[in-house]
Design an enzyme around this catalytic site. Sequence first.
Site, PDB file in Angstrom:
ATOM      1  N   ASP A   1       0.881  -1.164   0.000  1.00 61.23           N
ATOM      2  CA  ASP A   1       0.000   0.000   0.000  1.00 61.23           C
ATOM      3  C   ASP A   1       0.925   1.222   0.000  1.00 61.23           C
ATOM      4  OD1 ASP A   1      -2.253   1.628   0.336  1.00 61.23           O
ATOM      5  OD2 ASP A   1      -2.055   1.580   2.511  1.00 61.23           O
TER       6      ASP A   1
ATOM      7  N   ASP B   1      -1.722  -1.088   6.009  1.00 59.11           N
ATOM      8  CA  ASP B   1      -1.802  -0.544   7.365  1.00 59.11           C
ATOM      9  C   ASP B   1      -3.213  -0.370   7.905  1.00 59.11           C
ATOM     10  OD1 ASP B   1      -2.482   1.489   5.680  1.00 59.11           O
ATOM     11  OD2 ASP B   1      -1.642   3.052   6.912  1.00 59.11           O
TER      12      ASP B   1
ATOM     13  N   ASP C   1      -7.354  -2.613   3.927  1.00 58.05           N
ATOM     14  CA  ASP C   1      -6.566  -3.649   3.256  1.00 58.05           C
ATOM     15  C   ASP C   1      -6.911  -5.044   3.750  1.00 58.05           C
ATOM     16  OD1 ASP C   1      -5.114  -1.563   2.019  1.00 58.05           O
ATOM     17  OD2 ASP C   1      -3.789  -1.406   3.734  1.00 58.05           O
TER      18      ASP C   1
END
Length: 1166
Positions: free
Chosen positions: A465, A786, A790
């Site tokens: 990410d 994080d 996700d």
Amino acid sequence: MLKYEVGGKVVERVELVRKKQFGWRLDVWPFAIVYGVWLTTILPTLDFVDAAIVLAAFLVLHILVFLFTAWSVGFHCFIHFSKVNDIHQADACKITPAKFSGSKEVVPLHFRKQLGLSSSSVEQGEIYFDFRKQRFIYSKEKETFCKLPYPTKEAFGYYLKSTGHGTEAKVVAATDKWGRNVFCVGLWCLDEYWYYSLFTLFMLFMFESTMAKSRLKTLTELRRVRVDNQTLMVHRCGKWVKLSGTDLLPGDVVSIGRSSGQTGEDKSVPADMLIIAGSAIVNEAILTGESTPQWKVSIMSRGTEERLSVKRDKGHVLFGGTKILQHTPDKSFPQKTPDGGCIAVVLRTGFETSQGKLMRTILFSTERVTANSWESGLFILFLVVFAVIAAGYVLKKGLEDPTRSKYKLILSCSLIITSVIPPELPMELSIAVNTSLIALARRGIYCTEPFRIPFAGKVDICCFDKTGTLTSDDMEFCGVVGSNGSLNLESDTTKLPARTVEILASCHALVFVDNKLVGDPLEKAALKGIDWSYKSDEKAMPKRGSGHAVQIVQRHHFASHLKRMAVIVRIEEEFFAFVKGAPETIQHRLTDVPSSYVETYKKYTRQGSRVLALAFKSLPDMTVSEARSLDREAVESSLTFAGFAVFNCPIRADSAAVLSELKGSSHDLVMITGDQALTACHVASQVHIVSKPALILCPGRDGEGYEWISPDEKDKIPFSEKKVEALSETHDLCIGGDCMEMLQQTGATLRVIPFVKVFARVAPEQKELIMTTFKTVGRMTLMCGDGTNDVGALKQAHVGVALLNAVPPAQTGTSQSESSKDESGKAVKTKKLKSASEVAGKSSGLNADGSSKGKPVARLDSTNNSTSNRHSVALERQQRLKKLMEELNEEGDGRAPIVKLGDASMASPFTAKHASVAPTTDIIRQGRSTLVTTLQMFKILGLNCLATAYVLSVMYLDGVKLGDVQATISGVFTAAFFLFISHARPLPTLSAERPHPNIFCSYVFLSLLGQFAIHLFFLISSVQEAEKYMPEECIEPDSDFHPNLVNTVSYMVNMMLQVATFAVNYMGHPFNQSVTENKPFLYALLSAVGFFVVITSDLFRNLNDSLKLVPLPVGLRNKLLVWAFVMFLACYSWERLLRWAFPGKIPAWKKRQRLAAANLEKKKHD
């Protein structure tokens, strides 16, 4: 069998079955016949021992059938259920979940008579089943099962007219349809785990019990996640009544606001609900992992014909589990609430809420990963073949001799077969994995699924990410560009036009909660950059200078589908509309677009900056209420451009170095972000993800088709899904979320996604799709993210790493870790605080190597610190440790901490308490180390087992046996060797060479067979040589052990083979410490060699007598020593040759990708 294709995200296929009566089950009547035959035929004809052996065989078969019904859902259906052709004959369903969504299950099928129908109209009743806390109802129109619908897609006008359930009958009907709002993860998920615990035969009890304890702790934490038992005002049957949150139903109209329990802690929202009057500030950290509060507003300003989309209209929805920090009721709304709360309509309850969906993702999203994989099974099967041959040889020879005891013959055959399945295998695998677990925990990385660790060693593609993972969360305001027609950035805010500064000061969603300004870090950075202050009365003022105060009258909040926000403000009795948003969105709303508009914003996005367009327009004189009722579309049109606000999001200090190491160690790198494509490509180039010229997939200029465009827009290549693979050889490709939708619609995902390096503007569901596509084409994936955004991707990846950002990267200078340790050594005497300081030491102040940076400077020297200072420092540290302890929820047992929802940790196998991507290299290093250790263990155990099979068969028939003491000493050395090789530490840097991912490869087979041939030749030669020196004597195979020359030589040769096997097959560099670096293993080897030389040389006769070893003739002794050395050299050379000839490689995934794409194409045409 009646089948229904559902094709959803949860269920792919439903097969209807009917449970057989107990007597007709295939694990009952066939065995009843078998046992009857045994009783009437076998028992009277054979002697009792032989008949008992036959009965034992039948019992083992019966037990295996019973166990297989628990292990395999297909086998369970075959044994316990029969097929049906009519849905009304069925009483159960065999559910096949969607790909990568877990394993098959059998669930009951329910028939329910709908209220108001006569008993004769059963056909009109509802047919449904519950699967993973979701209800699926049979639809006659669609002739398949569909998810139970909730009122989440109605027009806004429908919700505004809602008055709740008007009659008691409607309440009963709704309760019957949707059930109560109960949200408790009870024993339903434990049931599965006990099966797993009970039937995982290869796990030792102690290790399994620690695993069970860890899982139970996590489940206990999940069980706490439930609807808070708060009381709400609900509008039912025409009046407001008090109801518990668990009694809420979809369609209820409720009054909701900030409410706190007896402890003062805010209570969470009990269900997903739509605000129809009022506004609220909500903390959604439990769902998104982001601590920035979100502003939720009513749907009053939306068109009544517009339909609700929960994904798009998140700004109007209160999600279950989130906490309201403050609320503002709408006093102008016709319906009044008795408690002054906001009015909302309940949309979804229980496991259908966003929080419930997250829980389902955590618990059901992917298959369980265990150590006793099919590879272990096949490897043991390979060894069993040799064992069966050896046992068959013994049986054949034994039956030729009528004097031999059949009982002892069967026993020896059983021994040969069972000796091949090494009892220490699970223990050795557990030791290797546990060593890695402890090493990772020391680095502040916690693992909830230990057997994902070897997967980390096989990873060939790492996905990251961007925001908050590769870059920091903090935004830096750089300045404004384009406000005066110049292309240069103006960072001095005093030189900016007043209107531009006023937009930055007021066009935001910042809010005061408990006297603290909270909101988007970007908006806070802008306010700080222009040096203005914002007050709780929604007024912005300059801290210095002569600017005017700006009073916010009405906000139109940011919406992701609109990509803009607006405010109506009043400055000295004059009204203005201030708007900010994505440059490409604002461009179409300006009355006059500057000629350099596109060139300016693209210049800064290419540099990796975040760019927002600012615009305004003057409004005519009106009252405040008129200003508030202005249509949003009218407010945000015919605007005047006021410049671009430029923000910088700095890349974390170690991101580039970590990703460079990953790239250099044979890993492909991918970025998956919600940010803009140009910004994403720039950041990707900074951190080594993009190294070739980049191309971004965009819709064609003429509105037809798509084309690849370079960031500087100089290169343009028409898009063709068939040419993507060739294009990826020369360019790094980037695609956006809108293009992914196009790929899904055209079925081109398998042809395009595997070759893309940067995914921009992607939604959470698309992140999950990317992961599953990579897995489909055979990639081993690592995902590092994080937030709970996700969560799906973290769960779908083979290795998911959640970064909790709890500990900032250690700075040079005073290290909290070192000061904590120093403190624990000097001031803190109690055991509890000492352990707390060790936790602090583990979890903070760690760099990429896991070691603390900086020098200890926290020595409490009397020259520097006064006594009072010392006490205050100690107190401060104790408080810090206490806070850290609470945060970690660590019980000192070395296992993963239980981390709350919102940390994404329960959905991710790995949780790292670091604000850095460095843990990914640690996990991969440990994964490679564990993989290599596991592989060498399989090889060593394989060689040992093959040698054992030979010794127990051929040599057993010759009367050669091991003495008790001999076997014990051999076992001690084996245990020590295994223990020390599993404790080999990984090297600090990742190598470009990869470990072999599978046991079944040419390298392992050739190595095993080559070494076994050398060992066998050495063993046979040595025994034959010893027989020359032995007098002719008759050795009884079934007699007790007595020492002789052949026995002595075979024991010594066995010891030599054991030492050679461990020394030759130990895999050191480039993954682990070498033999000389792994000191315990080196010393164990040297002591074994020394012991062997001593007993062979017969230096200490008393020692040899105690081991029941007879003296060796001098000629034989010298031959043995020379042969042992030659055998070791031959095995070592063979192993080194194979390692050179068969290096580890990245799996050939492109071949599998072409095959998968071709199969998909074939399905389309069919």
